[in-house]
Design a protein around this motif. Sequence first.
Motif, PDB file in Angstrom:
ATOM      1  N   PHE B  87       0.815  -1.213   0.000  1.00 39.38           N
ATOM      2  CA  PHE B  87       0.000   0.000   0.000  1.00 39.38           C
ATOM      3  C   PHE B  87       0.854   1.270   0.000  1.00 39.38           C
ATOM      4  O   PHE B  87       0.355   2.361  -0.210  1.00 39.38           O
ATOM      5  N   MET B  88       2.148   1.107   0.248  1.00 36.82           N
ATOM      6  CA  MET B  88       3.028   2.268   0.282  1.00 36.82           C
ATOM      7  C   MET B  88       3.861   2.319  -0.997  1.00 36.82           C
ATOM      8  O   MET B  88       4.161   1.293  -1.581  1.00 36.82           O
ATOM      9  N   PRO B  89       4.249   3.527  -1.420  1.00 37.49           N
ATOM     10  CA  PRO B  89       5.150   3.604  -2.589  1.00 37.49           C
ATOM     11  C   PRO B  89       6.542   3.091  -2.194  1.00 37.49           C
ATOM     12  O   PRO B  89       7.049   3.446  -1.121  1.00 37.49           O
ATOM     13  N   ILE B  90       7.119   2.265  -3.033  1.00 38.54           N
ATOM     14  CA  ILE B  90       8.426   1.692  -2.699  1.00 38.54           C
ATOM     15  C   ILE B  90       9.518   2.453  -3.426  1.00 38.54           C
ATOM     16  O   ILE B  90       9.461   2.649  -4.644  1.00 38.54           O
ATOM     17  N   ALA B  91      10.490   2.926  -2.674  1.00 38.12           N
ATOM     18  CA  ALA B  91      11.576   3.713  -3.258  1.00 38.12           C
ATOM     19  C   ALA B  91      12.650   2.795  -3.834  1.00 38.12           C
ATOM     20  O   ALA B  91      13.034   2.932  -4.995  1.00 38.12           O
ATOM     21  N   THR B  92      13.129   1.858  -3.017  1.00 33.79           N
ATOM     22  CA  THR B  92      14.091   0.891  -3.550  1.00 33.79           C
ATOM     23  C   THR B  92      13.768  -0.496  -2.992  1.00 33.79           C
ATOM     24  O   THR B  92      13.293  -0.623  -1.857  1.00 33.79           O
ATOM     25  N   ALA B  93      14.026  -1.496  -3.824  1.00 30.58           N
ATOM     26  CA  ALA B  93      13.847  -2.883  -3.385  1.00 30.58           C
ATOM     27  C   ALA B  93      14.989  -3.680  -3.984  1.00 30.58           C
ATOM     28  O   ALA B  93      15.138  -3.730  -5.203  1.00 30.58           O
ATOM     29  N   ASP B  94      15.814  -4.265  -3.134  1.00 27.90           N
ATOM     30  CA  ASP B  94      17.004  -4.980  -3.598  1.00 27.90           C
ATOM     31  C   ASP B  94      16.932  -6.446  -3.152  1.00 27.90           C
ATOM     32  O   ASP B  94      17.172  -6.752  -1.984  1.00 27.90           O
ATOM     33  N   PRO B  95      16.567  -7.342  -4.065  1.00 31.93           N
ATOM     34  CA  PRO B  95      16.414  -8.746  -3.669  1.00 31.93           C
ATOM     35  C   PRO B  95      17.745  -9.414  -3.346  1.00 31.93           C
ATOM     36  O   PRO B  95      17.774 -10.497  -2.769  1.00 31.93           O
ATOM     37  N   PHE B  96      18.863  -8.820  -3.761  1.00 34.75           N
ATOM     38  CA  PHE B  96      20.159  -9.434  -3.474  1.00 34.75           C
ATOM     39  C   PHE B  96      20.565  -9.159  -2.030  1.00 34.75           C
ATOM     40  O   PHE B  96      20.980 -10.030  -1.308  1.00 34.75           O
ATOM     41  N   GLY B  97      20.423  -7.888  -1.649  1.00 34.82           N
ATOM     42  CA  GLY B  97      20.772  -7.542  -0.278  1.00 34.82           C
ATOM     43  C   GLY B  97      19.622  -7.761   0.683  1.00 34.82           C
ATOM     44  O   GLY B  97      19.814  -7.762   1.894  1.00 34.82           O
ATOM     45  N   GLY B  98      18.408  -7.913   0.142  1.00 32.57           N
ATOM     46  CA  GLY B  98      17.245  -8.137   0.988  1.00 32.57           C
ATOM     47  C   GLY B  98      16.727  -6.882   1.666  1.00 32.57           C
ATOM     48  O   GLY B  98      16.273  -6.924   2.806  1.00 32.57           O
ATOM     49  N   THR B  99      16.809  -5.739   0.970  1.00 35.00           N
ATOM     50  CA  THR B  99      16.294  -4.506   1.563  1.00 35.00           C
ATOM     51  C   THR B  99      15.115  -3.974   0.761  1.00 35.00           C
ATOM     52  O   THR B  99      15.129  -3.999  -0.472  1.00 35.00           O
ATOM     53  N   ILE B 100      14.106  -3.502   1.489  1.00 32.69           N
ATOM     54  CA  ILE B 100      12.982  -2.796   0.866  1.00 32.69           C
ATOM     55  C   ILE B 100      12.854  -1.467   1.616  1.00 32.69           C
ATOM     56  O   ILE B 100      12.698  -1.460   2.845  1.00 32.69           O
ATOM     57  N   ILE B 101      12.964  -0.373   0.903  1.00 31.71           N
ATOM     58  CA  ILE B 101      12.851   0.947   1.546  1.00 31.71           C
ATOM     59  C   ILE B 101      11.727   1.693   0.856  1.00 31.71           C
ATOM     60  O   ILE B 101      11.746   1.861  -0.378  1.00 31.71           O
TER      61      ILE B 101
END
Lengths: 389, 176
Positions: B87-101
């Motif tokens: 429901f929130m806009p996602i700025a970055t999503a990195d499946p390698f490092g496992g981060t969603i910001i």
Amino acid sequence: MKKVLIASTALVAAGLMTTGSASAAEKIKLNLGGFSKWWVVGAWQDSSFEAGTGRGYANVDVKGDNEIFFGGDTTLNNGMKIGVNFELEAGGGSETAQSNPDVIDKSYVFIESGIGKVIVGSEANGAVLLHVMAPDAAANWGSEGLLISGSSIVQPGAVSVMKTTEIDTDDNAEKITYVAPTFYGLTLGATYIPNASGTTSASKGEDNSSQALSQSVYGVGAGYANTFGPIGVKLSTGFVWGDANAAGVTGDLQEFSAGTQLTWGPVTVGGSYRQRILDEKGGLYHNRPSVASNIDGYIWDAGVMYDGGAWQLSFGYLNSKAEDSVTVGQDSLTVYQVSGKYNLAPGVDLQASGGFVEWDDESAKASGNTGDANHNQGWTIATGIALTF
Amino acid sequence: MNSLWARSLAVVVLMLSVVVLSACEGGKAVYPTRDRGASAPRMGDEKRETVFGAEGLFGDKKKGTGGGEGIGVNSFLWRASLDTLGFMPIATADPFGGTIITDWYQLPEAPNERFKVNVFILDRALRADGVKVSVFKQARDAMGQWVDVKIEAKMAGELENSILTRARQLRIVSTE
């Protein structure tokens, strides 16, 4: 030994149940692989052998060696990997493929984790898995090699010798193998084979010496690979032992192997040795020193390979001697082989192997016969294409 | 079997157990395979070179050598996190490092405060401590400027729980 193997197998299996959920993150997916090699072979048999057998052999033939691998694995959420592998003979010149064109000769499951890999089923034993021998540019060495297997210069029926320095007497018999993780270049393997005659090893043309029934066979192997400055070192040793219970022979069968490869820049030098000893406890040949036991023998090889990037060139020598019947004396196999390979694209190679092969049985030439069916020798050359997929 | 064999066997067994015990420190979990006609074993980290690439036809290229290819974290946690924060806009999503910001997000009902969420997936395994959530909140001050506001401590925990619940649901569906 059996206890150690069973304990380590249990240890790896117990790992399956630890660290909470062990369910697979993904289902096992099928993977397809294999290789296809086709050769055009020129071979010139000994005329005395042709006269002795009463057969004339063609000088040119097409031979192939093809396999398809089916496999798959999955990694559980606790990091443990479980998989299967099947190897299907897919036609060509091997004896197995001709008599049984679609046989699956290897089939096993494996469980792999940080504390080791356990293989259950038909697969090479721990000593063979880690074995190092003379380098060959065309991967045309060992018991399936075009020259060594007798596919080009025909092996006389009376000759029975080991064809590789790998201890493959148990062939594809069902077994349990444990391989430890590589530790500073050192890898150890151990195998328990409840019954080495579980498959028809003699009919597969691999080391068909006359032992038929071996039971409770154990094997250990060690391999070492490391680099010291500019020199790459590979070492291996293996020991396999078990009960030998062939007709008229009982005792302990012991086999030992060792091999090395040294790489310096583009040059690789290597060699290996294997010995088979039957320590008889009774039976037909017991206490009869005038009669040879029918299994003892040794084989060694040595080779050098030059790696020029896209191409490789090698020269190898192999010598095998074994006692194979009640006649005192040794059968022998001698091979001089030059191999080359040119890599056209990933997985596509042009290959060539050629050289001189000599088979000799210990029995003397039959008198009054125009030829000698127990001795064959000749030159051969083969060029081919190999695909790996 | 004579005593020499027995002794050499004992040494090998001892070495084997030492290797097993020390595997956790200096060991490398790679195992040998024997290719037809090959003069030396091929270890698990040496891939076959094939017409279809390193893993062969239909091969799972993602598995590779484990050297940074493919998704680096648990796929259920990854998908559950994306679902939960959908429901929130996602700025970055990195499946390698496992981060969603995520980007800053204002609820329509409360235009004077906004939220930002960081999700870190820490493990390849599906486990409760495999996901870490940080929540940031800002509110407008009297001048209309955004200023940081302390958030309730349980909020991050609740988000983690809903991600884990979603991951569990996804896993159950995948095994059915």
